[in-house]
Design a protein around this motif. Structure first.
Motif, mmCIF file in Angstrom:
data_model
loop_
_atom_site.group_PDB
_atom_site.id
_atom_site.type_symbol
_atom_site.label_atom_id
_atom_site.label_comp_id
_atom_site.label_asym_id
_atom_site.label_seq_id
_atom_site.Cartn_x
_atom_site.Cartn_y
_atom_site.Cartn_z
ATOM 1 N N LEU A 66 107.749 -19.129 110.927
ATOM 2 C CA LEU A 66 108.456 -17.767 110.755
ATOM 3 C C LEU A 66 109.765 -17.983 110.419
ATOM 4 C CD1 LEU A 66 106.934 -16.181 113.879
ATOM 5 C CD2 LEU A 66 106.525 -15.283 111.638
ATOM 6 N N ARG A 67 110.671 -18.919 110.925
ATOM 7 C CA ARG A 67 111.910 -19.368 110.582
ATOM 8 C C ARG A 67 112.126 -19.818 109.186
ATOM 9 N NH1 ARG A 67 116.536 -18.348 113.407
ATOM 10 N NH2 ARG A 67 118.007 -20.372 113.058
ATOM 11 N N LEU A 68 111.174 -20.598 108.701
ATOM 12 C CA LEU A 68 111.250 -20.980 107.222
ATOM 13 C C LEU A 68 111.183 -19.807 106.328
ATOM 14 C CD1 LEU A 68 109.481 -24.404 107.249
ATOM 15 C CD2 LEU A 68 111.777 -24.078 106.932
ATOM 16 N N LEU A 69 110.224 -18.805 106.766
ATOM 17 C CA LEU A 69 109.970 -17.864 105.879
ATOM 18 C C LEU A 69 111.040 -16.517 106.163
ATOM 19 C CD1 LEU A 69 106.264 -17.440 106.036
ATOM 20 C CD2 LEU A 69 107.836 -18.347 104.035
ATOM 21 N N GLY A 70 111.970 -16.872 106.750
ATOM 22 C CA GLY A 70 113.113 -15.626 107.002
ATOM 23 C C GLY A 70 113.042 -14.808 107.966
ATOM 24 N N GLU A 71 112.030 -15.262 109.288
ATOM 25 C CA GLU A 71 111.924 -14.591 110.501
ATOM 26 C C GLU A 71 111.273 -13.124 110.142
ATOM 27 O OE1 GLU A 71 112.200 -15.649 113.448
ATOM 28 O OE2 GLU A 71 113.748 -17.358 113.099
ATOM 29 N N PRO A 72 110.185 -13.034 109.215
ATOM 30 C CA PRO A 72 109.457 -11.837 109.189
ATOM 31 C C PRO A 72 108.733 -11.412 110.788
ATOM 32 C CG PRO A 72 107.982 -13.434 108.395
ATOM 33 C CD PRO A 72 109.503 -14.359 108.725
ATOM 34 N N ALA A 73 108.503 -10.148 110.857
ATOM 35 C CA ALA A 73 107.737 -9.801 112.077
ATOM 36 C C ALA A 73 106.369 -10.675 112.290
ATOM 37 C CB ALA A 73 107.393 -8.355 112.134
ATOM 38 N N ARG A 74 105.918 -10.899 113.430
ATOM 39 C CA ARG A 74 104.868 -11.638 113.773
ATOM 40 C C ARG A 74 103.627 -10.864 112.918
ATOM 41 N NH1 ARG A 74 105.833 -16.157 117.001
ATOM 42 N NH2 ARG A 74 103.693 -16.331 117.617
ATOM 43 N N SER A 75 103.769 -9.741 113.200
ATOM 44 C CA SER A 75 102.380 -9.025 112.592
ATOM 45 C C SER A 75 102.439 -9.054 111.187
ATOM 46 C CB SER A 75 102.314 -7.442 113.105
ATOM 47 O OG SER A 75 103.668 -6.954 112.675
ATOM 48 N N THR A 76 103.562 -9.094 110.492
ATOM 49 C CA THR A 76 103.541 -9.142 108.960
ATOM 50 C C THR A 76 103.109 -10.463 108.535
ATOM 51 O OG1 THR A 76 105.625 -7.437 108.886
ATOM 52 C CG2 THR A 76 105.285 -8.878 107.198
ATOM 53 N N PHE A 77 103.726 -11.620 109.215
ATOM 54 C CA PHE A 77 103.411 -12.805 109.116
ATOM 55 C C PHE A 77 101.846 -13.086 109.048
ATOM 56 C CE2 PHE A 77 102.351 -17.196 110.865
ATOM 57 C CZ PHE A 77 102.481 -17.930 109.805
ATOM 58 N N PHE A 78 101.279 -12.736 110.052
ATOM 59 C CA PHE A 78 99.868 -12.813 110.188
ATOM 60 C C PHE A 78 99.155 -11.921 109.145
ATOM 61 C CE2 PHE A 78 101.286 -14.519 114.302
ATOM 62 C CZ PHE A 78 100.609 -15.614 114.332
ATOM 63 N N ALA A 79 99.545 -10.756 108.752
ATOM 64 C CA ALA A 79 99.029 -9.944 107.752
ATOM 65 C C ALA A 79 99.159 -10.993 106.278
ATOM 66 C CB ALA A 79 99.759 -8.694 107.385
ATOM 67 N N TRP A 80 100.173 -11.638 106.072
ATOM 68 C CA TRP A 80 100.529 -12.258 104.826
ATOM 69 C C TRP A 80 99.212 -13.200 104.857
ATOM 70 C CZ3 TRP A 80 106.345 -13.286 105.141
ATOM 71 C CH2 TRP A 80 107.188 -11.841 104.541
#
Length: 142
Positions: free
Chosen positions: A45-59
């Motif tokens: 998450l940190r490396l990707l710029g702190e997207p919302a966790r739900s967004t990250f898991f959707a990605w």
């Protein structure tokens, strides 16, 4: 088909990939890099710029439909460049993957690991690590 049309078709430049295609490819590659580097979810998450966790898991679940912001695309580009440079510099994949966590005496790192530097949170930190590795490959440190 006429010769002129045939030549034109052979020399035509393929269309540039769309932001959606670049996002999907970058996210799929990042998932493999994260696994190779042993990154936990918080580090990813940190490396990707702190997207919302739900967004990250959707990605992660459906990269082909992900809408990734420009900042995240830039982060992905840097991370893929870092990974590629390490694979070139250290042909043993395990050594290349381990390098990011090892303490480094280069001035840029000050005895800390490249991952520590990358986890500072700024896209510029990723870019600095990428430029450092490019310079080690012979591109000159700027």
């Amino acid at each position: 088909m006429s010769a002129a049309l045939h030549r034109s078709a052979e020399t035509a430049t393929p269309p540039a990939p769309s932001a959606q295609q670049m996002s999907a490819a970058g996210l799929r590659a990042f998932a493999r890099i994260a696994e190779a580097w042993g990154l936990n979810t918080d580090e990813q998450l940190r490396l990707l710029g702190e997207p919302a966790r739900s967004t990250f898991f959707a990605w992660r679940k459906s990269p082909e439909v992900a809408r990734v912001p420009r900042d995240t695309l830039e982060r992905l580009s840097n991370l893929l460049g870092i990974y590629k440079s390490l694979q070139i510099l250290l042909p043993d994949p395990q050594a290349a993957d381990a390098w990011v966590r090892q303490p480094n005496t280069a001035e840029l790192f000050g005895g800390r690991s490249a991952l520590d530097r990358m986890l500072a949170g700024n896209v510029s930190d990723l870019n600095l690590v990428r430029r450092y590795l490019d310079s080690v490959r012979g591109g000159g440190w700027a």
